[in-house]
Design a protein around this motif. Sequence first.
Motif, mmCIF file in Angstrom:
data_model
loop_
_atom_site.group_PDB
_atom_site.id
_atom_site.type_symbol
_atom_site.label_atom_id
_atom_site.label_comp_id
_atom_site.label_asym_id
_atom_site.label_seq_id
_atom_site.Cartn_x
_atom_site.Cartn_y
_atom_site.Cartn_z
ATOM 1 N N TYR A 92 -10.679 -11.585 2.291
ATOM 2 C CA TYR A 92 -10.163 -12.855 2.322
ATOM 3 C C TYR A 92 -11.064 -13.837 2.132
ATOM 4 O O TYR A 92 -12.363 -13.821 2.455
ATOM 5 C CB TYR A 92 -10.060 -12.448 4.047
ATOM 6 N N GLY A 93 -10.793 -15.178 2.878
ATOM 7 C CA GLY A 93 -11.657 -16.171 2.916
ATOM 8 C C GLY A 93 -10.893 -17.550 2.965
ATOM 9 O O GLY A 93 -8.823 -18.111 3.079
ATOM 10 N N THR A 94 -11.344 -18.301 1.977
ATOM 11 C CA THR A 94 -10.557 -20.375 2.231
ATOM 12 C C THR A 94 -11.508 -21.004 0.976
ATOM 13 O O THR A 94 -12.262 -20.562 0.703
ATOM 14 C CB THR A 94 -11.599 -20.719 4.140
ATOM 15 N N ARG A 95 -10.410 -21.329 0.091
ATOM 16 C CA ARG A 95 -10.185 -22.127 -1.105
ATOM 17 C C ARG A 95 -10.796 -23.119 -0.647
ATOM 18 O O ARG A 95 -9.658 -24.435 0.800
ATOM 19 C CB ARG A 95 -9.549 -22.102 -1.514
ATOM 20 N N PHE A 122 -14.818 -19.838 -0.581
ATOM 21 C CA PHE A 122 -15.353 -19.008 0.413
ATOM 22 C C PHE A 122 -15.106 -17.817 0.962
ATOM 23 O O PHE A 122 -13.920 -17.934 1.987
ATOM 24 C CB PHE A 122 -15.398 -20.255 1.644
ATOM 25 N N LEU A 123 -16.334 -17.225 1.520
ATOM 26 C CA LEU A 123 -15.197 -15.199 1.106
ATOM 27 C C LEU A 123 -15.559 -15.825 2.893
ATOM 28 O O LEU A 123 -16.798 -16.106 4.052
ATOM 29 C CB LEU A 123 -16.281 -14.144 0.864
ATOM 30 N N PHE A 124 -14.829 -14.728 3.873
ATOM 31 C CA PHE A 124 -14.370 -14.471 4.918
ATOM 32 C C PHE A 124 -15.233 -13.490 5.921
ATOM 33 O O PHE A 124 -15.666 -12.417 4.613
ATOM 34 C CB PHE A 124 -13.356 -13.884 5.617
ATOM 35 N N VAL A 125 -16.562 -14.326 6.780
ATOM 36 C CA VAL A 125 -17.169 -12.619 7.568
ATOM 37 C C VAL A 125 -17.187 -12.975 8.954
ATOM 38 O O VAL A 125 -16.385 -13.857 9.409
ATOM 39 C CB VAL A 125 -18.539 -12.790 6.870
ATOM 40 N N LEU A 126 -17.267 -12.324 9.236
ATOM 41 C CA LEU A 126 -17.554 -12.327 11.093
ATOM 42 C C LEU A 126 -18.669 -12.963 11.593
ATOM 43 O O LEU A 126 -20.076 -12.624 11.106
ATOM 44 C CB LEU A 126 -17.750 -11.032 11.319
ATOM 45 N N VAL A 127 -18.039 -14.028 11.561
ATOM 46 C CA VAL A 127 -19.751 -14.418 12.075
ATOM 47 C C VAL A 127 -19.512 -15.845 13.505
ATOM 48 O O VAL A 127 -18.654 -16.475 13.398
ATOM 49 C CB VAL A 127 -19.982 -15.729 10.976
ATOM 50 N N SER A 128 -20.421 -15.944 13.867
ATOM 51 C CA SER A 128 -20.466 -16.524 15.040
ATOM 52 C C SER A 128 -21.570 -17.888 14.519
ATOM 53 O O SER A 128 -22.540 -17.511 14.416
ATOM 54 C CB SER A 128 -20.691 -16.841 16.182
ATOM 55 N N VAL A 129 -21.038 -19.109 14.880
ATOM 56 C CA VAL A 129 -21.599 -20.500 14.275
ATOM 57 C C VAL A 129 -22.253 -21.653 15.864
ATOM 58 O O VAL A 129 -21.366 -21.340 16.537
ATOM 59 C CB VAL A 129 -21.256 -21.346 13.468
ATOM 60 N N LEU A 130 -23.708 -21.363 16.447
ATOM 61 C CA LEU A 130 -24.064 -22.801 17.388
ATOM 62 C C LEU A 130 -24.019 -23.935 16.304
ATOM 63 O O LEU A 130 -25.514 -23.594 15.152
ATOM 64 C CB LEU A 130 -24.716 -22.095 17.675
ATOM 65 N N ILE A 131 -24.111 -24.801 16.675
ATOM 66 C CA ILE A 131 -23.806 -26.370 16.225
ATOM 67 C C ILE A 131 -25.417 -26.485 16.414
ATOM 68 O O ILE A 131 -25.605 -26.519 17.148
ATOM 69 C CB ILE A 131 -22.742 -27.103 16.179
ATOM 70 N N PRO A 132 -25.616 -27.635 14.956
ATOM 71 C CA PRO A 132 -27.019 -27.960 15.424
ATOM 72 C C PRO A 132 -26.895 -28.934 17.123
ATOM 73 O O PRO A 132 -26.271 -29.606 17.106
ATOM 74 C CB PRO A 132 -27.118 -28.593 14.319
ATOM 75 N N ASP A 133 -28.098 -29.006 17.679
ATOM 76 C CA ASP A 133 -28.461 -29.549 18.934
ATOM 77 C C ASP A 133 -29.273 -30.569 18.865
ATOM 78 O O ASP A 133 -29.932 -30.805 17.360
ATOM 79 C CB ASP A 133 -29.693 -28.086 20.090
ATOM 80 N N ASP A 134 -28.927 -31.215 19.456
ATOM 81 C CA ASP A 134 -29.440 -32.235 19.506
ATOM 82 C C ASP A 134 -30.523 -32.415 20.190
ATOM 83 O O ASP A 134 -30.418 -33.318 21.139
ATOM 84 C CB ASP A 134 -28.569 -33.692 19.362
ATOM 85 N N GLN A 135 -31.904 -32.044 19.885
ATOM 86 C CA GLN A 135 -33.403 -32.297 21.528
ATOM 87 C C GLN A 135 -33.618 -32.864 21.128
ATOM 88 O O GLN A 135 -33.975 -33.365 19.482
ATOM 89 C CB GLN A 135 -33.931 -30.940 21.468
ATOM 90 N N GLU A 136 -34.323 -34.048 21.906
ATOM 91 C CA GLU A 136 -35.992 -35.180 21.565
ATOM 92 C C GLU A 136 -37.303 -34.320 21.464
ATOM 93 O O GLU A 136 -37.506 -34.941 20.431
ATOM 94 C CB GLU A 136 -36.013 -35.746 22.624
#
Length: 177
Positions: free
Chosen positions: A54-57, A72-86
């Motif tokens: 399965y995936g997304t075109r 884009f192939l479907f995988v079980l993945v968790s994403v933490l978006i980029p943080d914005d630290q000084e």
Amino acid sequence: MSRKISLNARLALDADGSEEVEVVLLQFTHPETSQIVRLSTDPTERLSVEPLQYGTRSTWLGANPKKDDEAFLFVLVSVLIPDDQETAPPAMRVVMEGVDNELAQVLRSTTERAEASMAVVLASSPDVVEQEWRNFKLVRAEGQGEGITLTLSRAPLTEEPWPAGRMTRERFPGLHP
């Protein structure tokens, strides 16, 4: 700095409940190979039966949605978006579930860093990028067994030159009378 969000995304965010699904698309490239790895967090459609995939075109970053090998192939993945630290460069973490130990060994075996980009799209409109982060470098791959955590950063501290330039008379004559 303001960013543009599509009307569909704004309506989905403002609604009490929405059928819109946010999808994270990931693309990995490496200087040692011409292969591009494309991953999706949503099983938007069935790509093939044998093997079952399965995936997304999407057309994001030049992918051709008509070709199965550029989906884009479907995988079980968790994403933490980029943080914005000084005090640190922006970093994001990607946790991949259900992978074997061989993948962790491959990720640790390269000498050059892989490049990664990430985008958020809606499953109903995968060609419209709601938010994206590009040109991150893979700086760490940790974990074994069921999950691997990839840490991606824009300016890895490990690439800082050492020893740093010294303020000697030869290099900076204006500093020394």
